[in-house]
Design a protein around this motif. Structure first.
Motif, PDB file in Angstrom:
ATOM      1  N   LYS A  71       0.829  -1.205   0.000  1.00  0.00           N
ATOM      2  CA  LYS A  71       0.000   0.000   0.000  1.00  0.00           C
ATOM      3  C   LYS A  71       0.864   1.257   0.000  1.00  0.00           C
ATOM      4  CE  LYS A  71      -4.171  -1.845   2.169  1.00  0.00           C
ATOM      5  NZ  LYS A  71      -5.113  -1.705   3.313  1.00  0.00           N
ATOM      6  N   GLN A  72       1.935   1.219   0.804  1.00  0.00           N
ATOM      7  CA  GLN A  72       2.814   2.380   0.863  1.00  0.00           C
ATOM      8  C   GLN A  72       3.486   2.631  -0.484  1.00  0.00           C
ATOM      9  OE1 GLN A  72       3.167   4.434   3.604  1.00  0.00           O
ATOM     10  NE2 GLN A  72       4.233   5.749   2.118  1.00  0.00           N
ATOM     11  N   SER A  74       2.329   1.730  -3.444  1.00  0.00           N
ATOM     12  CA  SER A  74       1.300   2.176  -4.373  1.00  0.00           C
ATOM     13  C   SER A  74       0.961   3.641  -4.134  1.00  0.00           C
ATOM     14  CB  SER A  74       0.051   1.303  -4.216  1.00  0.00           C
ATOM     15  OG  SER A  74      -0.968   1.745  -5.097  1.00  0.00           O
ATOM     16  N   ASP A  75       0.857   4.030  -2.850  1.00  0.00           N
ATOM     17  CA  ASP A  75       0.556   5.427  -2.534  1.00  0.00           C
ATOM     18  C   ASP A  75       1.700   6.344  -2.947  1.00  0.00           C
ATOM     19  OD1 ASP A  75      -1.859   4.660  -1.517  1.00  0.00           O
ATOM     20  OD2 ASP A  75      -1.191   4.634   0.595  1.00  0.00           O
ATOM     21  N   ASP A  76       2.942   5.864  -2.754  1.00  0.00           N
ATOM     22  CA  ASP A  76       4.094   6.688  -3.143  1.00  0.00           C
ATOM     23  C   ASP A  76       4.124   6.893  -4.663  1.00  0.00           C
ATOM     24  OD1 ASP A  76       4.841   6.925  -0.553  1.00  0.00           O
ATOM     25  OD2 ASP A  76       6.448   5.431  -0.622  1.00  0.00           O
ATOM     26  N   THR A  78       1.508   6.855  -6.720  1.00  0.00           N
ATOM     27  CA  THR A  78       0.428   7.792  -7.018  1.00  0.00           C
ATOM     28  C   THR A  78       0.824   9.220  -6.663  1.00  0.00           C
ATOM     29  OG1 THR A  78      -1.236   6.085  -6.663  1.00  0.00           O
ATOM     30  CG2 THR A  78      -1.978   8.366  -6.517  1.00  0.00           C
ATOM     31  N   SER A  79       1.429   9.359  -5.492  1.00  0.00           N
ATOM     32  CA  SER A  79       1.830  10.690  -5.037  1.00  0.00           C
ATOM     33  C   SER A  79       2.867  11.316  -5.977  1.00  0.00           C
ATOM     34  CB  SER A  79       2.387  10.598  -3.619  1.00  0.00           C
ATOM     35  OG  SER A  79       2.850  11.870  -3.172  1.00  0.00           O
ATOM     36  N   ARG A 193      -9.881   7.513  -9.098  1.00  0.00           N
ATOM     37  CA  ARG A 193     -10.154   7.222  -7.679  1.00  0.00           C
ATOM     38  C   ARG A 193     -10.923   5.912  -7.520  1.00  0.00           C
ATOM     39  NH1 ARG A 193     -11.550  12.686  -7.773  1.00  0.00           N
ATOM     40  NH2 ARG A 193     -13.764  12.162  -7.488  1.00  0.00           N
ATOM     41  N   LYS A 196      -8.520   3.137  -8.126  1.00  0.00           N
ATOM     42  CA  LYS A 196      -7.618   3.062  -6.946  1.00  0.00           C
ATOM     43  C   LYS A 196      -8.330   2.397  -5.772  1.00  0.00           C
ATOM     44  CE  LYS A 196      -3.875   4.376  -4.612  1.00  0.00           C
ATOM     45  NZ  LYS A 196      -2.514   3.859  -4.892  1.00  0.00           N
ATOM     46  N   ASP A 200      -7.417  -1.141  -3.817  1.00  0.00           N
ATOM     47  CA  ASP A 200      -7.274  -1.235  -2.350  1.00  0.00           C
ATOM     48  C   ASP A 200      -8.275  -2.235  -1.773  1.00  0.00           C
ATOM     49  OD1 ASP A 200      -5.252   0.621  -2.445  1.00  0.00           O
ATOM     50  OD2 ASP A 200      -6.527   2.327  -1.899  1.00  0.00           O
TER      51      ASP A 200
END
Length: 460
Positions: A71-72, A74-76, A78-79, A193, A196, A200
């Motif tokens: 998750k981290q 994937s979020d990084d 995206t960010s 979104r 995404k 998740d």
């Protein structure tokens, strides 16, 4: 029956069926072996289950860390993609592809999850999430290519990976502002979104099923380990109880009886059978020998202390009595009158019968606490205990009974007479002895013509 004999009898009655030491040893060895084997098996099984429990726990931790890392990562990604569309800073593209091509946290996390996943719904959910994630990565790369095109960045160096996302003719005809707006719509829009959230959701569903399965294995291992530990404690307590019981049996059946035997042997007493059957058999054998030796000793002592012809105490015994009883006693010395003539006339066999007759009358006339003795050929002595001069009439009466019995010829023996001298310990002078006093009285009785008695206080 004495109190000691009564106690001994009750003790023997309590232990009529004593166990054998060899039987107890066999039972103890068998039980201890069985308990030891069961305990060893339980310990080994508990060790195995403990290892499984640790493995499942490590699996749980590894999966949790993998999901968190996935998750981290994937979020990084995206960010980084979104920040590039907003700031147009090439550094965020570098971070994006450093994560994709170098760090590869997402790939590592997926490898961990695939390793622990079994074929089933969880595995399918993970593959769906992976497909959606790949599609989302394509969308992020496409958006970043639009930004690079709008900013007229050369597709080289750090931006070279964006070359794999070619733009359509319509996208190339758009103005830079329109290209930037389209890129932001691709990364911030409702479709992004939703995709995404779908990723998740699939990852969470996959993780939940995986962790649920792991937790079930973990709980099963924990319960089984608890059962094994309880069994191990019970077997340990049983072994300790067996040890304590064995010690008690050794003390009760062996050590205590041996200590008792040692004390009784030291005191010269027979053994009270106790403890194991082997020790009881030993006690019975010892008691048989003890009784045999006692009877032999009594016989030898009787022979040593008694005259073989008359059965009365002999001269040695008389000497012991005279040394022991010195106060409140009377001594009576007895001679058979003309005994040599009797022997010459009737023969020695008749003479022996007469001596036995004298012994019988002396023995019957006096108490068990008095001691009639044969101290010579036809000489007898009687040590009369607890006697004083005031009771001389008792002695006189007994002398009369004895003399009368010797005159009785119904037994076929000739009538005989006796000469008797009597002395009391309370009438002795300081330098005198009771034997000398009684001997002087006997001598006086003979001088008076025999067939009579004289007390020592009559001697002038």
């Amino acid at each position: 029956m004495t109190e000691q004999a009564s106690i001994a009898k009750r003790i023997r009655g309590l232990f009529t069926h004593a166990p054998h030491i060899r039987s107890i040893n066999a039972v103890v060895i068998i039980i201890a072996s069985v308990l030891s084997i069961l305990l060893l098996q339980t310990v080994e099984r508990a060790t195995e289950v403990s290892a499984i429990f640790r493995e499942v726990t490590n699996e749980h931790l590894a999966c949790s860390e993998a999901v968190s890392s996935l998750k981290q990562a994937s979020d990084d990604l995206t960010s980084s993609a979104r920040l590039f569309t907003v700031t147009h800073d090439i550094e965020f593209v570098e971070k994006y592809y450093e994560e994709v091509n170098v760090t590869k946290r997402r790939d590592a996390a997926l490898d961990v999850l695939r390793f622990y996943l079994e074929d089933g719904q969880a595995s399918q959910l993970l593959e769906v999430a992976l497909e959606e994630s790949n599609a989302l990565a394509e969308q992020e790369g496409h958006a970043m290519r639009l930004v690079a095109e709008a900013q007229d960045y050369p597709i080289s160096g750090s931006l070279e990976p964006l070359a794999s996302y070619p733009l359509s003719a319509s996208e190339l005809e758009l103005e830079p502002d329109e290209q930037l707006a389209l890129a932001q719509e691709l990364l911030f829009g409702k479709e992004y979104r939703a995709r995404k959230a779908s990723i998740d959701g699939n990852v969470d569903a996959c993780t939940s099923q995986l962790l649920l399965s792991i937790n079930e294995h973990q709980n099963e291992s924990a319960q089984l380990l608890q059962v094994l530990l309880t069994r191990e404690r019970m077997l340990t307590v049983a072994l300790l109880t067996m040890v304590v019981l064995t010690i008690f049996l050794v003390i009760y059946l062996i050590l205590w009886p041996i200590a008792s035997y040692s004390s009784l042997i030291a005191d010269g007493m027979p053994l009270i059978a106790a403890g194991s059957q082997e020790l009881r058999d030993l006690a019975h054998e010892y008691n048989a020998l003890y009784e045999e030796n006692r009877q032999r000793a009594d016989h030898l002592r009787h022979k040593a202390d008694h005259d073989p012809l008359t059965g009365l105490f002999n001269r040695g015994a008389y000497d012991d009595f005279a040394a022991t009883y010195t106060e409140h006693v009377a001594l009576m010395l007895v001679d058979v009158d003309y005994f040599k003539t009797v022997n010459d006339t009737y023969g020695h066999e008749v003479g022996d019968q007469i001596l036995k007759k004298v012994a019988r009358h002396l023995d019957h006339a006096f108490r068990a606490s008095d001691f009639p003795c044969r101290i010579g050929g036809d000489e007898f002595a009687v040590v009369i205990t607890d006697m004083s001069p005031q009771l001389r009439h008792v002695v006189t009466r007994k002398i009369g009974q004895i003399a009368q019995g010797m005159l009785d010829t119904s037994d076929g023996l000739p009538a005989i007479t006796l000469s008797i001298g009597v002395a009391f310990s309370e009438q002795l002078d300081a330098d005198d002895t009771i034997f000398k006093a009684a001997d002087r009285a006997l001598y006086l009785a003979k001088e008076r013509g025999r067939n009579g008695y004289t007390f020592s206080d009559e001697v002038g």
